[in-house]
Design a protein around this motif. Sequence first.
Motif, PDB file in Angstrom:
ATOM      1  N   GLY A 178      21.517 -70.288  16.877  1.00 19.07           N
ATOM      2  CA  GLY A 178      21.639 -70.170  15.422  1.00 19.07           C
ATOM      3  C   GLY A 178      22.107 -68.793  14.991  1.00 19.07           C
ATOM      4  O   GLY A 178      22.917 -68.656  14.067  1.00 19.07           O
ATOM      5  N   LEU A 179      21.618 -67.756  15.668  1.00 22.00           N
ATOM      6  CA  LEU A 179      22.038 -66.396  15.335  1.00 22.00           C
ATOM      7  C   LEU A 179      23.496 -66.167  15.711  1.00 22.00           C
ATOM      8  O   LEU A 179      24.201 -65.393  15.051  1.00 22.00           O
ATOM      9  CB  LEU A 179      21.140 -65.394  16.058  1.00 22.00           C
ATOM     10  N   THR A 180      23.962 -66.845  16.756  1.00 19.86           N
ATOM     11  CA  THR A 180      25.377 -66.761  17.135  1.00 19.86           C
ATOM     12  C   THR A 180      26.265 -67.308  16.029  1.00 19.86           C
ATOM     13  O   THR A 180      27.318 -66.745  15.719  1.00 19.86           O
ATOM     14  CB  THR A 180      25.618 -67.535  18.443  1.00 19.86           C
ATOM     15  N   VAL A 181      25.842 -68.401  15.419  1.00 22.09           N
ATOM     16  CA  VAL A 181      26.613 -68.970  14.306  1.00 22.09           C
ATOM     17  C   VAL A 181      26.658 -67.992  13.136  1.00 22.09           C
ATOM     18  O   VAL A 181      27.718 -67.776  12.531  1.00 22.09           O
ATOM     19  CB  VAL A 181      25.991 -70.312  13.865  1.00 22.09           C
ATOM     20  N   PHE A 239      23.603 -69.067   6.765  1.00 19.79           N
ATOM     21  CA  PHE A 239      22.236 -68.552   6.851  1.00 19.79           C
ATOM     22  C   PHE A 239      21.233 -69.699   6.925  1.00 19.79           C
ATOM     23  O   PHE A 239      20.223 -69.618   7.648  1.00 19.79           O
ATOM     24  CB  PHE A 239      21.931 -67.663   5.640  1.00 19.79           C
ATOM     25  N   VAL A 240      21.491 -70.764   6.203  1.00 24.18           N
ATOM     26  CA  VAL A 240      20.587 -71.918   6.215  1.00 24.18           C
ATOM     27  C   VAL A 240      20.551 -72.543   7.608  1.00 24.18           C
ATOM     28  O   VAL A 240      19.475 -72.840   8.152  1.00 24.18           O
ATOM     29  CB  VAL A 240      21.026 -72.951   5.167  1.00 24.18           C
ATOM     30  N   VAL A 241      21.730 -72.750   8.202  1.00 25.47           N
ATOM     31  CA  VAL A 241      21.802 -73.336   9.549  1.00 25.47           C
ATOM     32  C   VAL A 241      21.093 -72.440  10.562  1.00 25.47           C
ATOM     33  O   VAL A 241      20.311 -72.907  11.398  1.00 25.47           O
ATOM     34  CB  VAL A 241      23.275 -73.557   9.956  1.00 25.47           C
ATOM     35  N   SER A 242      21.361 -71.139  10.477  1.00 22.62           N
ATOM     36  CA  SER A 242      20.750 -70.200  11.412  1.00 22.62           C
ATOM     37  C   SER A 242      19.231 -70.140  11.233  1.00 22.62           C
ATOM     38  O   SER A 242      18.474 -70.070  12.210  1.00 22.62           O
ATOM     39  CB  SER A 242      21.354 -68.812  11.220  1.00 22.62           C
ATOM     40  N   ALA A 243      18.771 -70.184   9.985  1.00 23.65           N
ATOM     41  CA  ALA A 243      17.327 -70.157   9.717  1.00 23.65           C
ATOM     42  C   ALA A 243      16.648 -71.412  10.246  1.00 23.65           C
ATOM     43  O   ALA A 243      15.538 -71.342  10.795  1.00 23.65           O
ATOM     44  CB  ALA A 243      17.079 -70.017   8.219  1.00 23.65           C
ATOM     45  N   ALA A 244      17.288 -72.559  10.096  1.00 27.45           N
ATOM     46  CA  ALA A 244      16.718 -73.803  10.617  1.00 27.45           C
ATOM     47  C   ALA A 244      16.535 -73.720  12.128  1.00 27.45           C
ATOM     48  O   ALA A 244      15.507 -74.145  12.673  1.00 27.45           O
ATOM     49  CB  ALA A 244      17.612 -74.987  10.248  1.00 27.45           C
ATOM     50  N   GLY A 275      25.166 -61.631  25.843  1.00 30.94           N
ATOM     51  CA  GLY A 275      25.571 -62.949  26.319  1.00 30.94           C
ATOM     52  C   GLY A 275      27.004 -63.281  25.982  1.00 30.94           C
ATOM     53  O   GLY A 275      27.714 -63.894  26.785  1.00 30.94           O
ATOM     54  N   GLY A 276      27.464 -62.873  24.828  1.00 32.11           N
ATOM     55  CA  GLY A 276      28.832 -63.161  24.402  1.00 32.11           C
ATOM     56  C   GLY A 276      28.847 -63.563  22.946  1.00 32.11           C
ATOM     57  O   GLY A 276      28.553 -64.714  22.615  1.00 32.11           O
ATOM     58  N   LEU A 277      29.170 -62.611  22.083  1.00 29.64           N
ATOM     59  CA  LEU A 277      29.092 -62.831  20.648  1.00 29.64           C
ATOM     60  C   LEU A 277      30.112 -63.878  20.208  1.00 29.64           C
ATOM     61  O   LEU A 277      31.306 -63.778  20.507  1.00 29.64           O
ATOM     62  CB  LEU A 277      29.350 -61.510  19.910  1.00 29.64           C
ATOM     63  N   GLY A 278      29.617 -64.894  19.501  1.00 30.39           N
ATOM     64  CA  GLY A 278      30.508 -65.927  18.995  1.00 30.39           C
ATOM     65  C   GLY A 278      30.657 -67.120  19.917  1.00 30.39           C
ATOM     66  O   GLY A 278      31.393 -68.052  19.600  1.00 30.39           O
ATOM     67  N   ARG A 279      29.962 -67.136  21.064  1.00 36.60           N
ATOM     68  CA  ARG A 279      30.039 -68.248  22.008  1.00 36.60           C
ATOM     69  C   ARG A 279      28.647 -68.852  22.199  1.00 36.60           C
ATOM     70  O   ARG A 279      27.689 -68.118  22.434  1.00 36.60           O
ATOM     71  CB  ARG A 279      30.580 -67.792  23.365  1.00 36.60           C
ATOM     72  N   LEU A 280      28.561 -70.173  22.126  1.00 40.44           N
ATOM     73  CA  LEU A 280      27.268 -70.817  22.351  1.00 40.44           C
ATOM     74  C   LEU A 280      26.799 -70.640  23.792  1.00 40.44           C
ATOM     75  O   LEU A 280      25.596 -70.550  24.053  1.00 40.44           O
ATOM     76  CB  LEU A 280      27.355 -72.310  22.016  1.00 40.44           C
TER      77      LEU A 280
END
Length: 362
Positions: free
Chosen positions: A65-68, A237-242, A278-283
């Motif tokens: 979620g934080l990556t998103v 922010f909503v997606v990341s918070a969930a 880990g790699g910013l922007g990659r799941l």
Amino acid sequence: MTEVQERAGTATAAGTRTKARRTLLRNLAIALVAAVVILALSYVLPPFRNYQLATVGAYVCVTAGLTVLTGLNGQLSLGHGALMAVGAYTLALVQNALAGRGQWTLVVAIVAGVALTTVVGAVVGLAAARLRGPYLAGLTLAVAVVVPAITSTFDKTFNSDQGISVSVDPPPLALGYSFPYERWQAWIAWTGALLTMLLLANLITSRFGRNLRAVRDDEAAARLAGVNVARTQVLAFVVSAACAGLGGALFAVLAQSVSPGAFPITLSLFLVMAIVIGGLGRLSGAVWGAVLLVLLPASTHSLTESISVSPALAQRLEGNLPLAIFGVVLIVVMLAFPGGIASLGRSLRNKFRSDKTNSRKA
């Protein structure tokens, strides 16, 4: 001319639907393979390693979620540890209120934790959409300070620093009387992690994902292209918070207790460093970051135990050494692989192709 345009639009829409269907099937296949691997590992690993595996799964929800939010939308959050605390405390209160009524109560408690954290994320996201840079970081850092203070203020509900014990039912009897509880924890945590990764993998390849990247790269250009910048940032922010709420709820299930000390400000710093390493922007980078969040503190704990120092110094090292090692690892990875660990395979593949091309020219 209008008929030609309609046909072109229909063909484009059909092509988009076909591509989305292929993406969904590919992500489902990856999730299925990952589920089989996790299932096999849970039977091979000893109880403590299964608990670590479960902890990695809980962290994956948060780092993904934080990556998103940070990697794909460019909003820096230093308060995700506090959002995890919201999910954890909500689960503890709901689960304790419904204890003894069956296995379904755990699902209800997890959903409640995710729902309340989503609401908190929406409120923070509305304010964050108006801020940039250090002001946004300051706002999220304030959230990380306020949430523990609330637990101390309403000590009758949250039991202050002592925290709340979580009443979790044992594994279902259908699995057997001797079924290891740690294996059951790993199944629960990775069910949440794989669902999170599957949903986010499809989300970031959709139109919403393209909007996220457009806003991150250039807000003015995105606005001219018809993207609602503020709404995109709030939804991110909503997606990341969930996701953070789900991770926090899973942590409460694993630890079977919740306290302010489990979600310090340093946790939010660790989360940010983990997704960068880990790699910013990659799941896939989020998964690597979650693994590091479990392995590095465990390694530093073993290191401090092996060193003969005074108890006071050992306690000081226990709190500061993991952060120092994370910083060193961050510097080394950024110098060697600026794209993070997730870019390692691509970097080696490009280097191999370059060497092969040079050898042919020679």
